[in-house]
Design a protein around this motif. Structure first.
Motif, PDB file in Angstrom:
ATOM      1  N   LEU A 365      -4.754 -13.184  12.570  1.00  0.00           N
ATOM      2  CA  LEU A 365      -3.919 -13.658  13.234  1.00  0.00           C
ATOM      3  C   LEU A 365      -3.777 -15.249  13.553  1.00  0.00           C
ATOM      4  N   GLN A 366      -4.986 -15.592  13.564  1.00  0.00           N
ATOM      5  CA  GLN A 366      -5.201 -17.084  13.551  1.00  0.00           C
ATOM      6  C   GLN A 366      -5.027 -17.820  12.410  1.00  0.00           C
ATOM      7  N   THR A 367      -5.552 -17.193  11.218  1.00  0.00           N
ATOM      8  CA  THR A 367      -5.365 -18.032   9.928  1.00  0.00           C
ATOM      9  C   THR A 367      -4.214 -17.620   8.888  1.00  0.00           C
ATOM     10  N   GLY A 368      -3.727 -16.258   9.151  1.00  0.00           N
ATOM     11  CA  GLY A 368      -2.739 -15.605   8.232  1.00  0.00           C
ATOM     12  C   GLY A 368      -3.412 -15.162   6.790  1.00  0.00           C
ATOM     13  N   LYS A 369      -4.648 -15.413   6.726  1.00  0.00           N
ATOM     14  CA  LYS A 369      -5.325 -14.655   5.766  1.00  0.00           C
ATOM     15  C   LYS A 369      -5.515 -13.191   5.337  1.00  0.00           C
ATOM     16  N   LEU A 370      -5.339 -12.959   4.263  1.00  0.00           N
ATOM     17  CA  LEU A 370      -5.366 -11.592   3.965  1.00  0.00           C
ATOM     18  C   LEU A 370      -6.737 -10.942   4.064  1.00  0.00           C
ATOM     19  N   VAL A 371      -7.370 -10.213   5.053  1.00  0.00           N
ATOM     20  CA  VAL A 371      -8.697  -9.895   5.244  1.00  0.00           C
ATOM     21  C   VAL A 371      -9.060  -8.674   4.474  1.00  0.00           C
ATOM     22  N   TRP A 372      -8.212  -7.549   4.271  1.00  0.00           N
ATOM     23  CA  TRP A 372      -8.244  -6.745   3.472  1.00  0.00           C
ATOM     24  C   TRP A 372      -7.167  -5.825   3.237  1.00  0.00           C
ATOM     25  N   ARG A 373      -7.338  -5.097   1.989  1.00  0.00           N
ATOM     26  CA  ARG A 373      -6.221  -4.196   1.699  1.00  0.00           C
ATOM     27  C   ARG A 373      -6.882  -2.854   1.020  1.00  0.00           C
ATOM     28  N   THR A 374      -6.210  -1.887   1.036  1.00  0.00           N
ATOM     29  CA  THR A 374      -6.676  -0.553   0.330  1.00  0.00           C
ATOM     30  C   THR A 374      -6.296  -0.380  -1.120  1.00  0.00           C
ATOM     31  N   ASP A 375      -5.139  -1.055  -1.520  1.00  0.00           N
ATOM     32  CA  ASP A 375      -4.999  -0.916  -3.011  1.00  0.00           C
ATOM     33  C   ASP A 375      -4.215  -2.276  -3.290  1.00  0.00           C
ATOM     34  N   LYS A 376      -3.933  -2.369  -4.637  1.00  0.00           N
ATOM     35  CA  LYS A 376      -3.248  -3.442  -5.107  1.00  0.00           C
ATOM     36  C   LYS A 376      -1.775  -3.226  -4.751  1.00  0.00           C
ATOM     37  N   PHE A 377      -0.883  -4.076  -4.604  1.00  0.00           N
ATOM     38  CA  PHE A 377       0.353  -4.170  -4.367  1.00  0.00           C
ATOM     39  C   PHE A 377       0.983  -3.818  -5.539  1.00  0.00           C
ATOM     40  N   GLN A 378       0.603  -4.498  -7.162  1.00  0.00           N
ATOM     41  CA  GLN A 378       1.392  -4.402  -7.844  1.00  0.00           C
ATOM     42  C   GLN A 378       1.156  -2.778  -8.485  1.00  0.00           C
ATOM     43  N   ASP A 379       0.425  -2.107  -8.237  1.00  0.00           N
ATOM     44  CA  ASP A 379       0.091  -0.749  -8.483  1.00  0.00           C
ATOM     45  C   ASP A 379       1.159   0.348  -8.001  1.00  0.00           C
ATOM     46  N   LEU A 380       1.772  -0.326  -6.894  1.00  0.00           N
ATOM     47  CA  LEU A 380       2.886   0.719  -6.341  1.00  0.00           C
ATOM     48  C   LEU A 380       4.035   0.688  -7.503  1.00  0.00           C
ATOM     49  N   GLY A 381       4.195  -0.281  -8.177  1.00  0.00           N
ATOM     50  CA  GLY A 381       5.313  -0.424  -9.275  1.00  0.00           C
ATOM     51  C   GLY A 381       5.725   0.906  -9.985  1.00  0.00           C
ATOM     52  N   THR A 382       4.500   1.313 -10.381  1.00  0.00           N
ATOM     53  CA  THR A 382       4.626   2.348 -11.568  1.00  0.00           C
ATOM     54  C   THR A 382       5.224   3.734 -10.577  1.00  0.00           C
ATOM     55  N   HIS A 383       5.029   3.830  -9.323  1.00  0.00           N
ATOM     56  CA  HIS A 383       5.163   4.957  -8.710  1.00  0.00           C
ATOM     57  C   HIS A 383       6.987   5.031  -8.231  1.00  0.00           C
ATOM     58  N   PHE A 384       7.321   3.723  -8.116  1.00  0.00           N
ATOM     59  CA  PHE A 384       8.940   3.772  -7.711  1.00  0.00           C
ATOM     60  C   PHE A 384       9.708   4.315  -8.698  1.00  0.00           C
ATOM     61  N   SER A 385       9.371   4.528  -9.984  1.00  0.00           N
ATOM     62  CA  SER A 385      10.297   5.124 -11.125  1.00  0.00           C
ATOM     63  C   SER A 385       9.777   6.707 -11.435  1.00  0.00           C
ATOM     64  N   ASN A 386       8.699   7.247 -10.640  1.00  0.00           N
ATOM     65  CA  ASN A 386       8.293   8.345 -10.789  1.00  0.00           C
ATOM     66  C   ASN A 386       9.028   9.440 -10.079  1.00  0.00           C
ATOM     67  N   TYR A 387       9.699  10.566 -10.783  1.00  0.00           N
ATOM     68  CA  TYR A 387      10.084  11.671 -10.233  1.00  0.00           C
ATOM     69  C   TYR A 387       9.670  12.431  -8.936  1.00  0.00           C
ATOM     70  N   SER A 388       8.277  12.568  -9.193  1.00  0.00           N
ATOM     71  CA  SER A 388       7.581  13.332  -7.872  1.00  0.00           C
ATOM     72  C   SER A 388       7.434  12.352  -6.818  1.00  0.00           C
ATOM     73  N   PHE A 389       7.406  11.005  -6.903  1.00  0.00           N
ATOM     74  CA  PHE A 389       7.217  10.403  -5.686  1.00  0.00           C
ATOM     75  C   PHE A 389       8.578  10.089  -4.899  1.00  0.00           C
ATOM     76  N   HIS A 390       9.767  10.243  -5.892  1.00  0.00           N
ATOM     77  CA  HIS A 390      10.857  10.137  -5.196  1.00  0.00           C
ATOM     78  C   HIS A 390      11.236  11.528  -4.437  1.00  0.00           C
ATOM     79  N   GLN A 391      10.659  12.470  -4.897  1.00  0.00           N
ATOM     80  CA  GLN A 391      10.852  13.943  -4.153  1.00  0.00           C
ATOM     81  C   GLN A 391       9.997  14.004  -2.862  1.00  0.00           C
ATOM     82  N   SER A 392       8.825  13.497  -2.790  1.00  0.00           N
ATOM     83  CA  SER A 392       8.082  13.466  -1.768  1.00  0.00           C
ATOM     84  C   SER A 392       8.128  12.479  -0.690  1.00  0.00           C
ATOM     85  N   SER A 393       8.649  11.327  -1.096  1.00  0.00           N
ATOM     86  CA  SER A 393       8.490  10.147  -0.361  1.00  0.00           C
ATOM     87  C   SER A 393       9.430   9.832   0.621  1.00  0.00           C
ATOM     88  N   ASN A 394       9.124   9.757   1.966  1.00  0.00           N
ATOM     89  CA  ASN A 394       9.876   9.548   3.295  1.00  0.00           C
ATOM     90  C   ASN A 394       9.180   8.156   3.842  1.00  0.00           C
TER      91      ASN A 394
END
Length: 725
Positions: A365-394
């Motif tokens: 909150l003080q600096t705005g720095k990214l402290v940690w993340r569980t995965d890379k954001f870019q890795d989500l891109g492949t899932h947005f065009s995946n059929y099963s992801f669209h079925q399950s995602s809410n």
């Protein structure tokens, strides 16, 4: 000219007249005596009266309304209907016989409906029917049962030694069956003392309160009953009701003292000292629950255009933006509005946490720095065009909360995103490091609600895949292991664009020893945590459109575009709520268990705030509904284009983060006072929150923090703007 109701009444009277005439002619022809004719006419009149009563109102029982399904004991319900009909017609012998059978019949369901849209504990419902008996019926009740009740209570009192569970069960039977007799107050006092000693303070308050409310001829000390009831309410953290009891003591028994711990004590200051300072008047908003909006101490003084934000973190790069855009155009992505999704946020004293489609990340909150993340954001891109992801995602099932440096998140694990009907798991992370602490891995269980943490316990709602029944779970915060669970009922699910089941997302809110569960499917529950049981359910119609209308190139509904959520805000004993996908907003009195008012509202609207005068709802406009009259005081159109619907409120102003910046709005008439463009100019807007002197704006692509006062020091953007990927 007749109205519809008058015409119906006229038709009924005409039928009764013709029927009576025919019966009279028949009796005359057969030579039936006049006395018997009178009995025949009396029976006809009773039947006609019943029809008139039923035709005058909505006869739909709460458990039969469209929406959330809750089972009740039909046999007991029929007996209850018989009893209440006999009472209406003053047929006391039959009424008391039906009541006795009702009390002695074992229940197959713990709930029975009332006439006000509630389902309550079966024993409590029978008790309500008993104490609502008119004076003439009470006299008949005592005449029939006083001797038997007194004998049973004397046998119970004659038993020496400790009060065993068997004796308590016997006392509860006497209480539920014979409360209106002369010993009803004594057995209620006994049960209240026992419940208080065992730490079941809500139950103790209920027993003592029943004497004060329904046994006016009690021989017990009224001041002592009020004091004991107030103590039990304070211990169960029902502070508003406790304050009401204290007021009664101060008004009816001024300067009167009672024995407490062997000393003569003035009960009013004694009880007032037990209430936490300010607890009865303040209702602060907390991350776990929405209460009456905590008004800002002073209006925001937002920075002018030339002053930069304290910091900004962009979590989307161009590749992710393009992936989301491609998904929006894809047939299987229609109706989900991925591009307008704003990740939910949880904040503690040092950090803010977010859940973006299962990628959880933390910002200082003080600096705005990214402290940690569980995965890379870019890795989500492949899932947005995946059929099963669209079925399950809410998107609504991605939730996050934080307490005591432990972050809880519901998400589909990255390795399971491409699985058919993937389940949403519950994860716990270390808030400082992002290290995974545990995951709840119950076979075939998918978590729905935002986790609510109280002490060492986590409360969350789940369902089994391919099953619409909802279960409330209590988990250990340290290990994630299930401590207990409670079945709520069956939801009516919708279907997504692929015909897959889409479950409602419940909302949890804790008050004292009770937990409110808004199902977002036509039911509001109050759960007793000490007894792990349902206190009551408020049911109302919830019509679900099962047809799939989100065809390719069809316009996305506004409620889908804005990701409108069900929400409830509470002010003392009143709760205001509107469910996701519903078209009505409700005001409910939780103490009296009655509907104060309801009014229609558009489906996309979401409650975002509450003050002493208005309930505020937002869609593509901000609306102010008067809390007393439920009339629309004002409405203002805003360029709202994304999820995260929220607002900040001061005494005279409100602030909303939109696609065109932060709008400052007058709470008096809805006029737009100022527009602050800010530094997130390419986003669609989103959520706004004030924490640690920062106005935090979360959009569909970035998190930006502005100083709450323009006099605060603002640093240039160089070195302060961070990119997530």
């Amino acid at each position: 000219m007749f109205t519809t109701g008058a015409h119906s009444q006229y038709t009924q009277q005409r039928r009764f007249y013709i029927g009576s005439l025919c019966v009279g002619i028949l009796c005359y022809t057969l030579g039936i005596p006049a006395a018997l004719q009178a009995q025949v006419f009396a029976v006809e009149a009773v039947a006609a009266a019943d029809v008139t009563v039923d035709a005058g109102g909505d006869s739909t029982s709460p458990h039969k309304m469209p929406g959330f399904s809750i089972s009740v004991d039909e046999k007991k319900l029929n007996l209850l209907d018989d009893y209440e009909r006999y009472v209406r017609h003053q047929m006391w012998e039959k009424a008391l016989t039906a009541l006795k059978e009702l009390s002695e019949t074992k229940s197959t369901s713990p709930l029975l409906p009332t006439k006000d849209g509630f389902l309550v504990d079966a024993e409590q419902r029978i008790f309500m029917a008993l104490v609502s008996m008119p004076a003439e019926g009470r006299e008949a009740f005592r005449l029939f049962f006083d001797g038997k009740a007194r004998k049973q209570f004397e046998e119970l009192s004659a038993q020496k030694g400790l009060i065993t569970p068997d004796r308590i069960n016997k006392a509860k039977q006497i209480y539920s069956q014979y409360f209106l007799t002369s010993i009803g107050d004594d057995v209620a006092d006994l049960l209240g003392n026992d419940a208080f000693e065992r730490g079941e303070f809500s139950q103790a308050a209920r027993f003592w309160g029943s004497i004060l409310d329904h046994h006016p001829d009690t021989n017990l000390s009224e001041i002592e009953l009020n004091v004991k009831s107030a103590l039990a309410l304070i211990r169960s953290r029902q502070l508003e009701r406790a304050a009401a009891n204290i007021q009664v003591i101060a008004q009816q028994f001024p300067d009167e003292k009672i024995k407490l711990g062997g000393d003569d004590v003035n009960p009013v200051p004694y009880l007032q000292a037990l209430i936490p300072q300010g607890a009865a008047t303040q209702s602060p908003a907390t991350p776990q629950q929405n209460r009456i909006a905590n008004l800002l101490r002073q209006p925001l003084d937002l920075a002018p255009e030339n002053v930069k934000p304290e910091w900004q973190l962009s979590y989307l790069d161009q590749a992710m933006v393009q992936a989301i855009e491609n998904s929006r155009r894809n047939y299987y992505g229609r109706g989900k509005s991925y591009e307008t999704f704003v990740p939910p946020m949880a904040v503690d004293e040092k950090r803010a946490y977010f859940n973006f489609y299962g990628v959880c990340f933390c910002v200082d909150l003080q600096t705005g720095k990214l402290v940690w993340r569980t995965d890379k954001f870019q890795d989500l891109g492949t899932h947005f065009s995946n059929y099963s992801f669209h079925q399950s995602s809410n998107p609504a099932q991605y939730q996050i909360s934080v307490t005591n440096d432990i972050v809880l998140a519901t998400l589909i694990p990255k390795k399971e995103m491409n699985h058919y009907r993937a389940r949403y798991r519950l994860y716990a992370f270390n808030g400082a490091t992002g290290k995974q602490l545990w995951t709840s891995n119950v076979s075939n269980e998918s978590f729905l609600s935002k986790p609510l943490v109280e002490g060492d316990h986590v409360y969350v709602v789940s369902h089994l895949q391919n099953n619409k029944s909802l279960t409330l779970n209590c988990l250990s915060l340290k290990t994630g292991k299930k401590e207990w669970s409670l079945k709520l009922g069956a939801a009516v699910s919708t279907s997504n664009v692929n015909g897959m089941q889409k479950m409602p997302i419940p909302l949890l809110q804790k008050e004292g020893d009770n937990l409110l569960v808004l199902t977002n499917n036509g039911a509001l529950f109050e759960i007793s945590i000490p007894t792990k049981s349902i206190n009551w359910v408020f049911r109302y119609p919830y019509k679900v459109n099962q047809s799939n209308t989100h065809y390719y190139n069809a316009p996305v509904p506004e409620e889908t575009e804005l990701h409108s959520e069900g929400q409830m805000f509470r002010d003392q004993n009143l709760v205001y709520f509107k469910e996701a996908g519903a078209t009505e907003v409700y005001a409910l009195d939780l103490v009296e268990k009655r509907l104060v008012w309801k009014r229609p509202i558009k489906k996309s609207a979401q409650i975002v705030g509450l003050d002493q005068k208005n309930v505020y709802l937002m869609s593509k406009e901000l609306e102010a509904l008067d809390r007393k009259t439920h009339r629309l005081n004002w409405a203002v159109s805003l360029p709202v284009a994304a999820g995260g619907l929220s607002a900040l409120f001061a005494s005279e102003e409100a602030w909303v983060f939109t696609s065109r910046g932060i709008f400052e709005i007058s709470k008096t008439n809805g006029d737009i006072l100022n527009i602050y463009r800010g530094s997130d100019k390419t986003s669609l807007g989103g959520a706004i929150e004030l924490r640690k002197g920062l106005v935090i704006c979360v959009s569909n692509q970035a998190v930006t923090a502005y100083p709450a006062s323009s006099s605060a020091k603002s640093l240039p953007p160089s070195g302060k703007a961070k990119s997530g990927p």
